[in-house]
Design a protein around this motif. Sequence first.
Motif, short mmCIF file in Angstrom:
data_model
loop_
_atom_site.label_atom_id
_atom_site.label_comp_id
_atom_site.label_asym_id
_atom_site.label_seq_id
_atom_site.Cartn_x
_atom_site.Cartn_y
_atom_site.Cartn_z
N TYR A 175 -28.23 -25.02 -58.96
CA TYR A 175 -29.51 -24.70 -58.32
C TYR A 175 -30.67 -25.53 -58.89
O TYR A 175 -31.73 -25.62 -58.28
N VAL A 176 -30.43 -26.16 -60.02
CA VAL A 176 -31.40 -27.10 -60.60
C VAL A 176 -30.89 -28.53 -60.45
O VAL A 176 -31.60 -29.42 -59.95
N GLU A 177 -29.66 -28.76 -60.87
CA GLU A 177 -29.11 -30.11 -60.91
C GLU A 177 -28.85 -30.71 -59.53
O GLU A 177 -28.85 -31.93 -59.36
N ASN A 178 -28.59 -29.87 -58.55
CA ASN A 178 -28.28 -30.34 -57.19
C ASN A 178 -29.01 -29.50 -56.14
O ASN A 178 -28.43 -29.11 -55.14
N ARG A 179 -30.27 -29.22 -56.40
CA ARG A 179 -31.01 -28.25 -55.59
C ARG A 179 -31.01 -28.54 -54.09
O ARG A 179 -30.68 -27.67 -53.28
N ASP A 180 -31.40 -29.74 -53.71
CA ASP A 180 -31.51 -30.06 -52.28
C ASP A 180 -30.16 -29.98 -51.58
O ASP A 180 -30.05 -29.45 -50.46
N ASP A 181 -29.14 -30.51 -52.23
CA ASP A 181 -27.79 -30.44 -51.65
C ASP A 181 -27.33 -28.99 -51.53
O ASP A 181 -26.69 -28.60 -50.55
N LEU A 182 -27.65 -28.20 -52.54
CA LEU A 182 -27.27 -26.79 -52.52
C LEU A 182 -27.92 -26.06 -51.35
O LEU A 182 -27.26 -25.30 -50.64
N ILE A 183 -29.19 -26.29 -51.14
CA ILE A 183 -29.90 -25.63 -50.03
C ILE A 183 -29.24 -25.99 -48.70
O ILE A 183 -29.00 -25.12 -47.86
N SER A 184 -28.90 -27.26 -48.52
CA SER A 184 -28.25 -27.70 -47.28
C SER A 184 -26.89 -27.03 -47.09
O SER A 184 -26.58 -26.55 -45.99
N VAL A 185 -26.10 -26.98 -48.16
CA VAL A 185 -24.77 -26.37 -48.08
C VAL A 185 -24.89 -24.87 -47.78
O VAL A 185 -24.14 -24.33 -46.95
N LEU A 186 -25.82 -24.18 -48.44
CA LEU A 186 -25.98 -22.75 -48.21
C LEU A 186 -26.45 -22.46 -46.79
O LEU A 186 -26.00 -21.49 -46.16
N LYS A 187 -27.34 -23.28 -46.26
CA LYS A 187 -27.79 -23.08 -44.88
C LYS A 187 -26.62 -23.18 -43.91
O LYS A 187 -26.49 -22.37 -42.99
N GLU A 188 -25.77 -24.18 -44.10
CA GLU A 188 -24.60 -24.35 -43.24
C GLU A 188 -23.62 -23.20 -43.40
O GLU A 188 -23.04 -22.71 -42.42
N PHE A 189 -23.42 -22.78 -44.65
CA PHE A 189 -22.51 -21.66 -44.92
C PHE A 189 -22.98 -20.38 -44.23
O PHE A 189 -22.21 -19.71 -43.54
N ILE A 190 -24.25 -20.07 -44.39
CA ILE A 190 -24.83 -18.86 -43.78
C ILE A 190 -24.74 -18.92 -42.26
O ILE A 190 -24.37 -17.94 -41.60
N LYS A 191 -25.03 -20.08 -41.72
CA LYS A 191 -24.98 -20.28 -40.27
C LYS A 191 -23.57 -20.04 -39.73
O LYS A 191 -23.39 -19.54 -38.61
N GLY A 192 -22.56 -20.39 -40.52
CA GLY A 192 -21.17 -20.27 -40.07
C GLY A 192 -20.55 -18.90 -40.29
O GLY A 192 -19.41 -18.65 -39.87
N CYS A 193 -21.28 -18.01 -40.95
CA CYS A 193 -20.69 -16.68 -41.23
C CYS A 193 -20.79 -15.74 -40.01
O CYS A 193 -21.71 -15.84 -39.22
#
Length: 261
Positions: A243-261
């Motif tokens: 959440y610090v080291e890869n913040r932007d990538d994490l936000i993108s991945v979480l958005k896609e994950f949530i969208k697919g649930c």
Amino acid sequence: MQKSIIFKNANISFSDIGKGTAVVLIHGFLENSTMWKNIAPELSKRNRIITVDLLGHGKTDCLGYVHSMELFAEAIEAVLKHLKIRKFILVGHSLGGYISLALAKNNPNKIKGLCLLNSTSNEDSEERKNLRLRANKMVQNNFDNIVKISVSNLFHQENLSKFKEEIEAIKKEALQTPIQGYIAANEGMRIRSNTNHILSKNNFKKLIIIGEKDPVLDYESSLEEAKRTNTEIVVFNGGHMSYVENRDDLISVLKEFIKGC
């Protein structure tokens, strides 16, 4: 804005922002809801985001001398019941992942998706169990130093200077954790059991996010775990603090994950 409820005579602090699909963000050991300060606002644009300070962390009280994963989960369940949330997605960082699995064990039909962020459904190795025992003894006399070293050790070495400011802020928050909260959570993690079956036997959407250079979780073991439990896996190039080291990538991945649930 933080709100609170009373659970077993303990004050449980939480926040609730946004509208849409309910997503519960569960922080890790020595962290609190502030760890999500750069993540929650982004996710709340299209979702309802709930963050909870775990027992003995942030603004939430301790509740005894052992905080088991099941007890942590009960406290979060109490918040969700208070908010009248019936179905939700779980994202748990490290300790938060272990708690997410305990929540899923008790409420499989309420879970729309579960993301283990720098976390695992494997139990501690014997070596790690012994390290936790030693740490619980040492913090009673040397809390500040152990906490500061522990936080630094979660980052990939190459990122220590890059995120120096963020690391100092994390240490400051971690030092607000009472010693009882440290010991109770550490003991709860030490005694937790293997929960591979929670991932492998349930049909909700599952995701493991790991750092390739994570100093806490073995990279190869995480790949094997994902394969064994039929769980999607995303690998970042950092350490344990995505959440610090890869913040932007994490936000993108979480958005896609949530969208697919």
